[in-house]
Enzyme design. Structure first.
Site, PDB file in Angstrom:
ATOM      1  N   LYS A 159       0.852  -0.956   0.043  1.00  0.00           N
ATOM      2  CA  LYS A 159      -0.259   0.444   0.033  1.00  0.00           C
ATOM      3  C   LYS A 159       0.746   1.079   0.201  1.00  0.00           C
ATOM      4  O   LYS A 159       1.009   1.787   1.164  1.00  0.00           O
ATOM      5  CB  LYS A 159      -1.512  -0.234   1.260  1.00  0.00           C
ATOM      6  CG  LYS A 159      -1.879   0.628   1.317  1.00  0.00           C
ATOM      7  CD  LYS A 159      -3.196   0.746   2.144  1.00  0.00           C
ATOM      8  CE  LYS A 159      -3.868   2.072   2.239  1.00  0.00           C
ATOM      9  NZ  LYS A 159      -5.049   1.808   0.872  1.00  0.00           N
TER      10      LYS A 159
HETATM   11  C1  LIG Z   1      -5.899   0.601  -4.399  1.00  0.00           C
HETATM   12  C2  LIG Z   1      -6.495  -0.085  -3.146  1.00  0.00           C
HETATM   13  N1  LIG Z   1      -7.391  -1.183  -3.270  1.00  0.00           N
HETATM   14  C3  LIG Z   1      -8.377  -1.618  -2.140  1.00  0.00           C
HETATM   15  C4  LIG Z   1      -8.621  -1.483  -0.833  1.00  0.00           C
HETATM   16  C5  LIG Z   1      -8.966  -1.306  -0.048  1.00  0.00           C
HETATM   17  O1  LIG Z   1      -8.420  -2.434   0.785  1.00  0.00           O
HETATM   18  P1  LIG Z   1      -8.679  -2.495   2.202  1.00  0.00           P
HETATM   19  O2  LIG Z   1     -10.039  -3.745   2.517  1.00  0.00           O
HETATM   20  O3  LIG Z   1      -7.491  -3.360   3.375  1.00  0.00           O
HETATM   21  O4  LIG Z   1      -8.894  -1.036   3.293  1.00  0.00           O
HETATM   22  C6  LIG Z   1      -7.199   0.048  -0.904  1.00  0.00           C
HETATM   23  C7  LIG Z   1      -8.042   0.110   0.431  1.00  0.00           C
HETATM   24  O5  LIG Z   1      -7.232   0.754   1.098  1.00  0.00           O
HETATM   25  C8  LIG Z   1      -7.157   0.427  -1.940  1.00  0.00           C
HETATM   26  O6  LIG Z   1      -6.488   1.845  -1.590  1.00  0.00           O
END
Ligand SMILES: Cc1ncc(COP(=O)(O)O)c(C=O)c1O
Length: 290
Positions: A159
């Site tokens: 991330k």
């Molecule tokens: C690009 C992206 N995909 C998917 C997600 C979903 O991830 P999560 O459920 O861990 O928040 C996020 C959010 O964090 C994101 O920024």
């Protein structure tokens, strides 16, 4: 507080081991992260004073930092304690928690960054429905022009700030067209994810969701897949072609910020806000507060 600039608020921010006044939580202009995207972060939500899946988020933060060769000077327990301290100091029960790790300024100002300190901060604020009005009516999504990149191009499971450059561009274009978000295809042309959320579809009572082999396998996504399986609903995690959206009946997004948000339209494809979507949205809301 609503509408106040994010650098001009009351409160405190956890920064490098200390609580600092919100307005004083600053970095220098020659911060490596600002020039070369040496930054990773987490988005988390607290419900009733508890951060949902906090440890999983801390584990992902450490994994993301590792992927960018940024050795974090904190253990998972120290990260947990920092988030907890920042949440308590905010006085909020329901809140968004942003942990961020980055290469600061130091002896390196070129691409290499090993001589710069790895820094960390945690800020907490109140944040309602990510898609506002669209939340239960069915969000409208644009189709992004950029594609999610190959794992051979960039560490796709981190991330990391650098992965959001095309998200911001695509989201601006989507909003200019009156959409809430944009859906990305991946480098092979398969359906991937939105700019900050994963995607699910329903057809004939079964659920289909893209295989997260080149994008974030969201913590909400994993939670929702398990919830569906526990309800006895078949979940197909597989490659999905965009044309298949013609036959999908329902669609929703999942993410920490988005929670479970129904989708009504993606480009020219339309979906109904049906029973499975509504049930999963309600079940998720109950789960995070249980
Ligand atoms: C690009 C992206 N995909 C998917 C997600 C979903 O991830 P999560 O459920 O861990 O928040 C996020 C959010 O964090 C994101 O920024």
């Amino acid at each position: 507080m609503a509408g106040a600039a994010y650098d001009d608020r009351d409160g405190v921010i956890w920064m490098d081991g200390e609580m600092v006044n919100w307005r004083d939580a600053k970095v220098h202009i020659l911060t490596h992260a600002m020039h070369y995207a040496s930054s990773v972060f987490e988005g988390e939500r607290a419900y009733n004073g508890n951060i949902f899946k906090s440890r999983e988020h801390s584990e992902r933060l450490i994994a993301s930092a590792d992927a960018l060769d940024m050795p974090l000077p904190y253990s998972i327990d120290q990260i947990e304690a920092a988030k907890d301290e920042a949440l308590r100091a905010s006085g909020l029960q329901d809140a968004y928690v942003r942990a961020v790790v980055w290469r600061g300024s130091g002896e390196d100002m070129g691409v290499a960054s090993a001589k710069n300190p790895v820094r960390m901060a945690v800020a907490v604020w109140g944040w309602g429905a990510y898609y506002g009005e669209a939340k239960m009516q069915g969000a409208k999504l644009d189709i992004a022009e950029y594609k999610r990149p190959s794992p051979e191009t960039i560490p796709v499971h981190a991330k990391a700030a650098g992965l959001y450059m095309i998200c911001t561009i695509s989201k601006h274009k989507a909003e200019a067209k009156g959409c809430s978000d944009a859906l990305f295809m991946d480098y092979r042309g398969y359906v991937a994810e939105a700019t900050g959320a994963n995607i699910f579809f329903v057809k004939d009572g079964e659920v289909h969701t893209p295989l997260p082999d080149c994008f974030l396998n969201g913590i909400t996504r994993q939670t929702v897949v398990q919830m569906l399986k526990d309800k006895g609903i078949t979940v197909h995690e597989r490659h999905i072609l965009p044309e298949e959206m013609t036959d999908f009946e329902q669609c929703w997004l999942t993410g920490t910020a988005a929670e479970v948000t129904p989708v009504g339209q993606i480009g020219d494809y339309t979906f109904e806000v049906g029973d499975i979507t509504r049930e999963i949205a309600e079940d998720y809301e109950k789960l995070v507060r249980s």
